[in-house]
Design a protein around this motif. Structure first.
Motif, mmCIF file in Angstrom:
data_model
loop_
_atom_site.group_PDB
_atom_site.id
_atom_site.type_symbol
_atom_site.label_atom_id
_atom_site.label_comp_id
_atom_site.label_asym_id
_atom_site.label_seq_id
_atom_site.Cartn_x
_atom_site.Cartn_y
_atom_site.Cartn_z
ATOM 1 N N LEU A 217 -49.752 9.130 100.062
ATOM 2 C CA LEU A 217 -50.427 8.270 101.032
ATOM 3 C C LEU A 217 -50.991 9.028 102.232
ATOM 4 O O LEU A 217 -52.053 8.678 102.744
ATOM 5 C CB LEU A 217 -49.449 7.197 101.543
ATOM 6 N N HIS A 218 -50.300 10.076 102.671
ATOM 7 C CA HIS A 218 -50.627 10.653 103.975
ATOM 8 C C HIS A 218 -51.096 12.104 103.960
ATOM 9 O O HIS A 218 -51.692 12.553 104.944
ATOM 10 C CB HIS A 218 -49.403 10.560 104.902
ATOM 11 N N PHE A 219 -50.820 12.863 102.878
ATOM 12 C CA PHE A 219 -51.118 14.291 102.903
ATOM 13 C C PHE A 219 -52.509 14.546 102.313
ATOM 14 O O PHE A 219 -52.744 14.333 101.133
ATOM 15 C CB PHE A 219 -50.069 15.065 102.107
ATOM 16 N N LYS A 220 -53.428 15.006 103.166
ATOM 17 C CA LYS A 220 -54.792 15.304 102.719
ATOM 18 C C LYS A 220 -55.310 16.527 103.461
ATOM 19 O O LYS A 220 -54.919 16.796 104.602
ATOM 20 C CB LYS A 220 -55.723 14.119 102.987
ATOM 21 N N LYS A 221 -56.195 17.262 102.803
ATOM 22 C CA LYS A 221 -56.883 18.358 103.473
ATOM 23 C C LYS A 221 -58.062 17.779 104.260
ATOM 24 O O LYS A 221 -58.752 16.878 103.794
ATOM 25 C CB LYS A 221 -57.400 19.380 102.458
ATOM 26 N N ILE A 222 -58.283 18.291 105.464
ATOM 27 C CA ILE A 222 -59.397 17.836 106.297
ATOM 28 C C ILE A 222 -60.631 18.633 105.897
ATOM 29 O O ILE A 222 -60.724 19.833 106.160
ATOM 30 C CB ILE A 222 -59.070 18.022 107.791
ATOM 31 N N MET A 223 -61.569 17.965 105.248
ATOM 32 C CA MET A 223 -62.715 18.658 104.675
ATOM 33 C C MET A 223 -63.801 18.954 105.718
ATOM 34 O O MET A 223 -64.602 19.846 105.521
ATOM 35 C CB MET A 223 -63.300 17.825 103.530
ATOM 36 N N ARG A 224 -63.835 18.204 106.786
ATOM 37 C CA ARG A 224 -64.821 18.447 107.849
ATOM 38 C C ARG A 224 -64.104 18.975 109.081
ATOM 39 O O ARG A 224 -63.766 18.235 109.997
ATOM 40 C CB ARG A 224 -65.568 17.160 108.175
ATOM 41 N N LYS A 225 -63.854 20.268 109.106
ATOM 42 C CA LYS A 225 -63.128 20.862 110.228
ATOM 43 C C LYS A 225 -63.916 20.775 111.536
ATOM 44 O O LYS A 225 -63.329 20.797 112.618
ATOM 45 C CB LYS A 225 -62.805 22.328 109.893
ATOM 46 N N ASP A 226 -65.239 20.677 111.435
ATOM 47 C CA ASP A 226 -66.045 20.627 112.647
ATOM 48 C C ASP A 226 -65.880 19.316 113.417
ATOM 49 O O ASP A 226 -66.374 19.184 114.537
ATOM 50 C CB ASP A 226 -67.519 20.839 112.306
ATOM 51 N N THR A 227 -65.189 18.339 112.826
ATOM 52 C CA THR A 227 -64.961 17.072 113.527
ATOM 53 C C THR A 227 -63.699 17.112 114.385
ATOM 54 O O THR A 227 -63.433 16.169 115.129
ATOM 55 C CB THR A 227 -64.834 15.915 112.521
ATOM 56 N N LEU A 228 -62.918 18.175 114.272
ATOM 57 C CA LEU A 228 -61.629 18.234 114.983
ATOM 58 C C LEU A 228 -61.812 18.673 116.429
ATOM 59 O O LEU A 228 -62.586 19.587 116.729
ATOM 60 C CB LEU A 228 -60.684 19.201 114.269
ATOM 61 N N THR A 229 -61.070 18.032 117.311
ATOM 62 C CA THR A 229 -61.044 18.391 118.728
ATOM 63 C C THR A 229 -59.605 18.294 119.215
ATOM 64 O O THR A 229 -58.724 17.780 118.518
ATOM 65 C CB THR A 229 -61.921 17.438 119.562
ATOM 66 N N ASP A 230 -59.378 18.749 120.436
ATOM 67 C CA ASP A 230 -58.049 18.593 121.028
ATOM 68 C C ASP A 230 -57.655 17.122 121.092
ATOM 69 O O ASP A 230 -56.491 16.756 120.893
ATOM 70 C CB ASP A 230 -58.034 19.185 122.442
ATOM 71 N N VAL A 231 -58.615 16.274 121.356
ATOM 72 C CA VAL A 231 -58.326 14.854 121.533
ATOM 73 C C VAL A 231 -57.837 14.214 120.241
ATOM 74 O O VAL A 231 -56.858 13.472 120.228
ATOM 75 C CB VAL A 231 -59.576 14.113 122.056
ATOM 76 N N ASN A 232 -58.510 14.502 119.135
ATOM 77 C CA ASN A 232 -58.141 13.809 117.900
ATOM 78 C C ASN A 232 -57.272 14.621 116.946
ATOM 79 O O ASN A 232 -56.789 14.076 115.950
ATOM 80 C CB ASN A 232 -59.405 13.333 117.150
#
Length: 285
Positions: A217-232
């Protein structure tokens, strides 16, 4: 698009991945040999090429495919049979006009009447609703997705077409597709997330393991790393670093691709390998 056409698309897509070929004839040859050796389906590569021309290239008229072949094609891409594929497969299409999410309410909740046993949430493109990229890629839990949809669209309708009031309080169950996945005995990692299966063996190169509900249910690879920020992402994501390549995940655990233990994402890691934050002050360990 018909379910048969979708199935042929997915079979050739998986065949391209497994064979590492990108031409229809090469993929067809691979599929012909592989399906015969592993799933006992004798099918000539020329027949597979005709399927490609009919359902993918659309250069010839569509043809009938025997039901037993559809069942075996479905097994090849990880489904029990064609019925299972038709019932559970969802095409990733950002241009789809409408998405319907069905959520079953806990039948043991005495505070709800029987008429609330099925909750339907409809999202149409008339409202130009688009889920944020980070949410789509990182796979929120069922509860978070349901609440987000309710808050953004306000389009929550019960079977009698009455909208739910803000005072309603009830536990949400799993979506039917997710629930059916959890009930399967095994799962395997497809490079992005875990896929449920009833078979302990799918094909060479896939490590089939016992079903783990939490990971599924919860374990996934984040395919769009460019969407990551400190906030999220800070405090909410984990990472694996191997050969100076960093991959981010939505939960703690082991990187299925290299077996390395994951570590919690820091501001510096996010800054260097994902979305960049100007005020990053942490030192990489």
């Amino acid at each position: 698009m018909s379910k048969i056409k979708l199935l042929i698309h997915e079979v050739f897509k998986q065949g391209e991945i497994d064979s590492r070929r990108n031409k229809k004839n090469g993929i067809a040859v691979f599929l012909s040999v592989y399906l015969k050796e592993t799933l006992k389906l004798s099918i000539d590569e020329r027949t597979l090429v005709r399927y490609y021309d009919a359902f993918i290239a659309e250069t010839i008229k569509e043809m009938n495919i025997e039901p037993y072949k559809l069942d075996i094609f479905s097994k090849y891409i990880g489904y029990e049979d064609f019925s299972d594929f038709s019932r559970t497969f969802v095409k990733k299409d950002e241009m789809a006009n409408k998405t319907t999410v069905k959520i079953k309410v806990d039948e043991d909740e005495q505070s709800l009447s029987d008429k609330f046993s099925n909750l339907n949430i409809n999202i149409t493109n008339e409202q130009h609703f688009k889920m944020p990229e980070f949410l789509k890629q990182n796979g929120l839990g069922i509860m978070e997705i349901a609440l987000l949809i309710c808050l953004v669209t306000g389009n929550v309708v019960f079977s009698n077409n009455k909208k739910m009031t803000n005072t309603s309080s009830f536990p949400l169950g799993f979506m039917s597709g997710i629930q059916s996945g959890i009930e399967k005995k095994y799962m395997y990692w497809n490079g992005e997330k875990y896929i449920a299966t009833d078979s302990s063996y799918i094909r060479p190169g896939l490590d089939v393991v016992a079903m783990n509900e939490h990971q599924f249910l919860h374990f996934k690879k984040i395919m769009r790393k460019d969407t990551l920020t400190d906030v999220n992402a800070l405090g909410r994501t984990w990472y694996s670093k191997y050969n100076n390549e960093v991959e981010f995940f939505t939960d703690d655990g082991i990187d299925p691709d290299n077996g390395r233990e994951l570590r919690k994402s820091t501001s510096l890691i996010i800054y260097k390998y994902a979305g960049k934050q100007k005020d990053s002050v942490e030192i990489e360990e």
